[in-house]
Design a protein around this motif. Structure first.
Motif, PDB file in Angstrom:
ATOM      1  N   UNK A 139       0.447  -1.519  -0.047  1.00 40.50           N
ATOM      2  CA  UNK A 139       0.118   0.255   0.113  1.00 40.50           C
ATOM      3  C   UNK A 139       1.103   1.328   0.254  1.00 40.50           C
ATOM      4  N   UNK A 140       0.291   2.010  -0.443  1.00 41.61           N
ATOM      5  CA  UNK A 140       1.103   3.764  -0.232  1.00 41.61           C
ATOM      6  C   UNK A 140       0.766   4.653   0.764  1.00 41.61           C
ATOM      7  N   UNK A 141       1.490   5.486   0.985  1.00 41.51           N
ATOM      8  CA  UNK A 141       0.890   6.390   2.666  1.00 41.51           C
ATOM      9  C   UNK A 141       1.677   7.655   2.316  1.00 41.51           C
ATOM     10  N   UNK A 185      -4.348   4.848  -7.764  1.00 43.91           N
ATOM     11  CA  UNK A 185      -3.605   3.357  -8.042  1.00 43.91           C
ATOM     12  C   UNK A 185      -3.936   2.492  -7.000  1.00 43.91           C
ATOM     13  N   UNK A 186      -3.833   2.603  -5.669  1.00 39.86           N
ATOM     14  CA  UNK A 186      -3.605   0.988  -4.408  1.00 39.86           C
ATOM     15  C   UNK A 186      -3.645   1.909  -3.398  1.00 39.86           C
ATOM     16  N   UNK A 236      -7.355   5.210   5.671  1.00 33.48           N
ATOM     17  CA  UNK A 236      -6.642   4.160   4.572  1.00 33.48           C
ATOM     18  C   UNK A 236      -7.838   4.644   3.920  1.00 33.48           C
ATOM     19  N   UNK A 237      -7.474   5.046   2.338  1.00 38.17           N
ATOM     20  CA  UNK A 237      -8.216   5.660   1.786  1.00 38.17           C
ATOM     21  C   UNK A 237      -8.177   4.279   0.000  1.00 38.17           C
ATOM     22  N   UNK A 238      -9.602   4.044  -0.353  1.00 36.85           N
ATOM     23  CA  UNK A 238      -8.890   3.517  -1.051  1.00 36.85           C
ATOM     24  C   UNK A 238     -10.387   3.886  -2.373  1.00 36.85           C
ATOM     25  N   UNK A 239      -9.691   3.994  -3.013  1.00 37.23           N
ATOM     26  CA  UNK A 239     -10.545   4.595  -4.343  1.00 37.23           C
ATOM     27  C   UNK A 239     -11.135   5.551  -4.631  1.00 37.23           C
ATOM     28  N   UNK A 240     -10.397   6.367  -3.624  1.00 36.97           N
ATOM     29  CA  UNK A 240     -10.847   8.276  -3.280  1.00 36.97           C
ATOM     30  C   UNK A 240     -11.614   8.224  -2.219  1.00 36.97           C
ATOM     31  N   UNK A 241     -12.146   6.636  -1.453  1.00 38.69           N
ATOM     32  CA  UNK A 241     -12.522   7.210  -0.811  1.00 38.69           C
ATOM     33  C   UNK A 241     -11.701   6.436   0.600  1.00 38.69           C
ATOM     34  N   UNK A 242     -12.064   7.548   1.649  1.00 41.73           N
ATOM     35  CA  UNK A 242     -11.490   6.885   2.823  1.00 41.73           C
ATOM     36  C   UNK A 242     -12.421   5.648   3.926  1.00 41.73           C
ATOM     37  N   UNK A 243     -11.924   4.755   4.054  1.00 40.89           N
ATOM     38  CA  UNK A 243     -12.313   3.743   4.083  1.00 40.89           C
ATOM     39  C   UNK A 243     -12.862   3.228   5.684  1.00 40.89           C
TER      40      UNK A 243
END
Ligand code: LIP
Length: 262
Positions: free
Chosen positions: A66-68, A80-81, A108-115
């Motif tokens: 994952x990115x940070x 993208x990740x 943590x954000x996935x596809x532009x959404x904080x989940x």
């Protein structure tokens, strides 16, 4: 069914990373005056950097691909990740002065959404959590915003950005809010302020020049508590004009922001 089936795993990672950062800062607070860099209205501490590395260590161990994105650097942010967004010490100046209102914030954000997100206040012994598919909690207990119906009865929180200069719109906003609300307070830690709205201690938070890492986790916690959040304007370089309310006062506060800022 969540779009993100692993939200419990992600939340566990966010909590562990936030606690690693916050507990490191707490354990070493006698070193809180070790300064890397000073600014007119801010300071970067050695413990900011160390606490961020504590959080990154937890994240890289559990989510190596994952990115940070952290306040203290490491901007390998890409959508993208999954991307972990970290403010290791939010309320750094409070922390440096020995005031207890500071926190460690991990989202943590996935596809532009904080989940998933965690805001951990070590000295207040409060740990706020939320995922996109579960309600917000503080220390495991459900939290909700207040039902205060009128600005005249409201406590509003705000902040002055580290970039504040004479003539900053924030002064006009502060004046307009102060003339309408029961009280306006500057507490010095955005993520803490937003969690205070989420749990009903305050009715609104507004700030111009706040960063993504300040609001990412707390904004999810507020929304999952039933509060309302809004990015009023993107200001570039992860900065923004931000509003969080109990929902009832949202339009009033947005109007004051818009009327006070040219
Ligand atoms: C702080 C924010 C606060 C803002 C301060 C500072 P930091 O973040 O939480 O709301 O008014 O200027 O930016 O720098 O302590 O992480």
């Amino acid at each position: 069914m969540s779009d993100f089936p692993e939200t419990d795993v992600l939340l566990d990672g966010a909590v562990r990373a936030a606690r690693a950062a916050g507990d490191h800062a707490l354990r070493n607070r006698d070193r809180r005056n070790e300064v890397e860099e000073t600014f007119a209205h801010d300071v970067k501490l050695t413990l900011d950097l160390e606490a961020q590395e504590q959080a990154f260590g937890v994240i890289h161990e559990r989510f190596p691909n994952d990115a940070v994105l952290g306040e203290e650097g490491r901007m390998d942010y890409d959508r993208s990740r999954p991307c972990w967004i970290v403010d290791p010490i939010d309320g750094t100046v409070n922390f440096a002065h020995g005031m207890p209102l500071w926190c460690s914030s991990v989202a943590v954000e996935i596809q532009g959404r904080v989940v998933a997100g965690c805001v951990y206040l070590p000295e207040m012994k409060e740990c706020y959590t939320a995922t996109i598919d579960r309600p917000a909690e503080c220390n495991g207990r459900r939290i909700r915003p207040s039902s205060v119906p009128a600005l005249e009865e409201a406590l509003i929180l705000t902040g002055l950005s580290k970039h504040v200069v004479d003539g900053s719109p924030a002064f006009d906003v502060f004046k307009a809010l102060s003339l309408r609300a029961r009280k306006v307070r500057i507490m010095g830690a955005a993520a803490v302020d937003i969690c205070h709205v989420a749990c009903g201690r305050a009715e609104g938070y507004v700030e111009t020049g706040i960063y993504l890492w300040d609001i990412a986790a707390a904004g999810l916690i507020a929304r999952q508590a039933g509060a309302r959040t809004e990015v009023l304007q993107e200001l570039g370089d992860f900065k923004m004009r931000y509003l969080c309310t109990n929902g009832i006062l949202h339009e009033d506060l947005r109007r004051i922001m818009e009327e006070s800022i040219p």
